[in-house]
Design an enzyme around this catalytic site. Structure first.
Site, PDB file in Angstrom:
ATOM      1  N   TYR A  16       0.802  -1.225   0.000  1.00 18.20           N
ATOM      2  CA  TYR A  16       0.000   0.000   0.000  1.00 18.20           C
ATOM      3  C   TYR A  16       0.835   1.276   0.000  1.00 18.20           C
ATOM      4  O   TYR A  16       0.286   2.376  -0.097  1.00 18.20           O
ATOM      5  CB  TYR A  16      -0.903   0.022   1.237  1.00 18.20           C
TER       6      TYR A  16
ATOM      7  N   HIS B 296      -4.472   6.169  -1.018  1.00 14.79           N
ATOM      8  CA  HIS B 296      -4.983   6.107   0.355  1.00 14.79           C
ATOM      9  C   HIS B 296      -3.885   6.374   1.386  1.00 14.79           C
ATOM     10  O   HIS B 296      -4.182   6.684   2.534  1.00 14.79           O
ATOM     11  CB  HIS B 296      -5.584   4.718   0.596  1.00 14.79           C
TER      12      HIS B 296
END
Length: 188
Positions: free
Chosen positions: A14, A19
């Site tokens: 990630y 995000h």
């Protein structure tokens, strides 16, 4: 004492996603001020130090986005802070154009699950936040897929400038106050 929380998801998978702009924001601040993140408490990586004469704890919750409130609530207790005056949460926002910053004293969590978790755990919407625009998903792309996607090469090229503006804004928040930072950075 300021608790500056950047939202994101842990793990290399990630690291460069939309995000995780909150994580990248507090990492930029830590690098600028020579602070180092460590796994210290409340399922969070924390870098403690001084920014513009103010004690700060830069935080990257390691709970995954949807459970961020667990870490923030525990750290609120640990540091004995008043969220309305000593907490700033930095996170991505689909409803703002890419690179646009928006500081607010309070507000709803909107559709952001990390913010929903924090509001739920703290039991209040009365805390400052800095939203960073990541833009809308293209075409029919699902919002959940979009926020977990990487920035385009063109966007990635601009991110150092965006992250520098975020760091500048946070420095103004802790040293001059939220109103001064809002007046300086919201119009841009």
């Amino acid at each position: 004492m300021w608790l500056i929380v950047g939202l994101g998801n842990p793990g290399e998978r990630y690291a460069r996603t939309r995000h995780n702009i909150g994580f990248r924001s507090v990492e930029t601040l830590a690098e600028r001020h020579g602070l180092t993140f460590r796994n210290q408490r409340a399922k969070s990586e924390i870098a403690e130090g001084i920014i513009r004469g103010q004690r700060v704890a830069l935080v990257k919750p390691q709970t995954y986005m949807n459970l961020s409130g667990q870490a923030v609530a525990a750290l609120r207790q640990w540091y004995k802070i008043d969220p309305a005056r000593e907490l700033l949460v930095i996170y991505d926002d689909l409803d703002l154009p890419f690179a646009k910053l928006r500081l607010r004293e309070r507000g709803s969590a909107g559709t952001h699950n990390g913010m929903r978790s924090i509001v739920g755990q703290l039991g209040t919407t009365e805390f400052p936040r800095l939203r960073i625009g990541i833009g809308q998903p293209p075409g029919q792309m699902d919002a959940a897929d979009y926020v977990l996607s990487r920035f385009t090469p063109e966007e990635e090229a601009v991110l150092p400038e965006v992250l520098a503006r975020v760091a500048d804004a946070v420095e103004v928040v802790v040293s001059e106050g939220l109103t001064a930072a809002m007046n300086r950075y919201n119009p841009l």
